[in-house]
Design an enzyme around this catalytic site. Structure first.
Site, PDB file in Angstrom:
ATOM      1  N   ARG A   1      31.302  13.567  -6.130  1.00  0.00           N
ATOM      2  CA  ARG A   1      32.591  13.683  -5.153  1.00  0.00           C
ATOM      3  C   ARG A   1      33.713  13.626  -6.048  1.00  0.00           C
ATOM      4  NH1 ARG A   1      34.660   9.681  -0.405  1.00  0.00           N
ATOM      5  NH2 ARG A   1      33.289  11.088   0.756  1.00  0.00           N
TER       6      ARG A   1
ATOM      7  N   ARG B   1      30.864   5.054   2.604  1.00  0.00           N
ATOM      8  CA  ARG B   1      29.916   6.038   3.397  1.00  0.00           C
ATOM      9  C   ARG B   1      29.030   6.926   2.703  1.00  0.00           C
ATOM     10  NH1 ARG B   1      33.119   3.766   6.548  1.00  0.00           N
ATOM     11  NH2 ARG B   1      34.467   4.697   4.881  1.00  0.00           N
ATOM     12  N   THR B   2      29.658   7.782   2.111  1.00  0.00           N
ATOM     13  CA  THR B   2      28.795   8.871   1.445  1.00  0.00           C
ATOM     14  C   THR B   2      27.829   8.431   0.064  1.00  0.00           C
ATOM     15  OG1 THR B   2      30.836  10.339   2.275  1.00  0.00           O
ATOM     16  CG2 THR B   2      29.294  11.346   0.600  1.00  0.00           C
TER      17      THR B   2
ATOM     18  N   HIS C   1      33.407  18.980   2.988  1.00  0.00           N
ATOM     19  CA  HIS C   1      32.719  17.867   3.041  1.00  0.00           C
ATOM     20  C   HIS C   1      31.517  18.148   3.784  1.00  0.00           C
ATOM     21  CE1 HIS C   1      31.380  13.918   2.730  1.00  0.00           C
ATOM     22  NE2 HIS C   1      32.518  13.159   3.204  1.00  0.00           N
TER      23      HIS C   1
ATOM     24  N   LYS D   1      37.257   9.730 -22.627  1.00  0.00           N
ATOM     25  CA  LYS D   1      37.566   9.721 -23.894  1.00  0.00           C
ATOM     26  C   LYS D   1      37.952  11.282 -24.071  1.00  0.00           C
ATOM     27  CE  LYS D   1      33.481   6.901 -25.051  1.00  0.00           C
ATOM     28  NZ  LYS D   1      32.066   7.289 -25.278  1.00  0.00           N
TER      29      LYS D   1
HETATM   30  N1   CP Z   1      33.477   9.833   6.005  1.00  0.00           N
HETATM   31  C1   CP Z   1      33.487   9.534   4.399  1.00  0.00           C
HETATM   32  O1   CP Z   1      33.445  10.526   3.580  1.00  0.00           O
HETATM   33  O2   CP Z   1      33.544   8.052   4.284  1.00  0.00           O
HETATM   34  P1   CP Z   1      33.597   7.703   2.627  1.00  0.00           P
HETATM   35  O3   CP Z   1      35.039   8.306   1.747  1.00  0.00           O
HETATM   36  O4   CP Z   1      33.568   6.189   2.814  1.00  0.00           O
HETATM   37  O5   CP Z   1      32.533   8.305   1.768  1.00  0.00           O
END
Ligand code: CP
Length: 316
Positions: free
Chosen positions: A115, A65-66, A143, A94
């Site tokens: 992320r 999703r993100t 998040h 590396k």
């Molecule tokens: N909700 C969420 O962060 O989903 P993903 O881990 O798929 O990005």
């Protein structure tokens, strides 16, 4: 260019989006307002907002999703995307340091989205990057973009942000989405119920911060609290965060929400989940009026469009 003028410079005080703790209530509301404006725009108008801009999408940890809602948002706004969804194909393999990777990427892009599995990496990236950084999740820590889309979804489907009763269920220890949302809701006088096994309780430092502004209740019982809440925020027990698989096995089936368990819920109560789910919401809940977790994923696009639009006008 009326759309751009509608967000005054003073409405948003941040140069990076790292933690919801950095946001004032005005910052949160300005993002939600901008998301609503962008959602109402024509495709053509929207496609000019990131014209000529490049956004780096750097995912050191898996995501559906993100990453994909950010990449859709970038394309919808007319921007270009570069990046990676697996750090093993980069020179980190590396031995290049994380800081060096970020410095290099900030020469290639106007905004960095990232992320990472380790807490604090997004803050470090913001410190070494000359360009704005958006945190798409750093380990069990924060998040913030998920929280903003959660608030947008609540506003849209519950109709208010103030004075909510919300139950957070599941992995409250490692769950970065609940850590961020619990903190954000302190701006809106939420009554918060924390429902988890004893080994996965909300961390003490978050409870103490929330308790200064909101009422909280802590329990292991889920069904008893269902009739009380306006929003039930379910979460996955995250196997990947446990240092010991035996500990995971003890709690992995702690909560499974079924349609039958919702019989005494308020008619307008909404069930949310940041997804992915494993088994904590039975699929028979999907067909009820309570389930809004798939609509919640759709909010990721306007909210991430708003954040990209706002940060594209920020000078670090
Ligand atoms: N909700 C969420 O962060 O989903 P993903 O881990 O798929 O990005």
């Amino acid at each position: 260019m009326k759309a751009k003028e509608s967000l005054k410079k003073t409405d948003f005080s941040l140069t990076d989006v790292i933690s919801i703790y950095d946001f004032s209530k005005a910052d949160i509301l300005s993002v939600l307002k901008r998301a609503k404006e962008i959602e109402a725009m024509t495709e053509e108008k929207k496609s000019k907002l990131l014209e000529g801009k490049t956004v780096a999408s750097m995912f050191f940890e898996p995501s559906t999703r993100t990453r994909l809602s950010f990449e859709t948002a970038i394309q919808n706004l007319g921007g270009k995307v570069i990046g990676f969804s697996d750090a093993r194909v980069t020179s980190a393999k590396k031995g290049e340091s994380f800081s060096d990777t970020i410095k290099v990427m900030s020469n290639y892009a106007d905004i960095l989205v990232m992320r990472h599995p380790l807490s604090g990496t997004a803050r470090l990236a913001a410190e070494v990057s000359s360009k704005p950084v958006l945190n798409g999740g750093d380990g069990p820590n924060q998040h913030p973009t998920q929280t903003l889309l959660d608030l947008y979804t609540i506003q849209k489907f519950v109709g208010k942000l103030e004075n909510l009763k919300i139950g957070f269920v599941g992995d409250l220890k490692y769950g970065r989405t609940v850590h961020s949302l619990a903190a954000a809701l302190t701006h809106f006088n939420a009554c918060q119920h924390y429902i988890s096994p004893p080994s996965l309780k909300m961390p003490k430092h978050i409870k103490e911060e929330v308790e200064e502004k909101c009422k909280i209740k802590e329990t292991e019982e889920l069904e008893k609290f269902i009739p009380e809440v306006d929003v039930l925020y379910m979460t996955r027990i995250q196997k990947e965060r446990f240092p010991d698989e035996l500990e995971y096995n003890k709690v992995k089936d702690a909560y499974v929400l079924t349609k039958a368990m919702l019989k005494n819920a308020k008619k307008e109560m909404k069930v949310m989940h940041p997804l992915p789910r494993v088994n904590e919401i039975a699929t028979d809940v999907d067909e009820t009026e309570h389930a809004i977790y798939f609509q919640q994923t759709a909010s990721g696009i306007p909210v991430r469009e708003a954040l990209l639009d706002i940060l594209s006008r920020v000078k670090k």
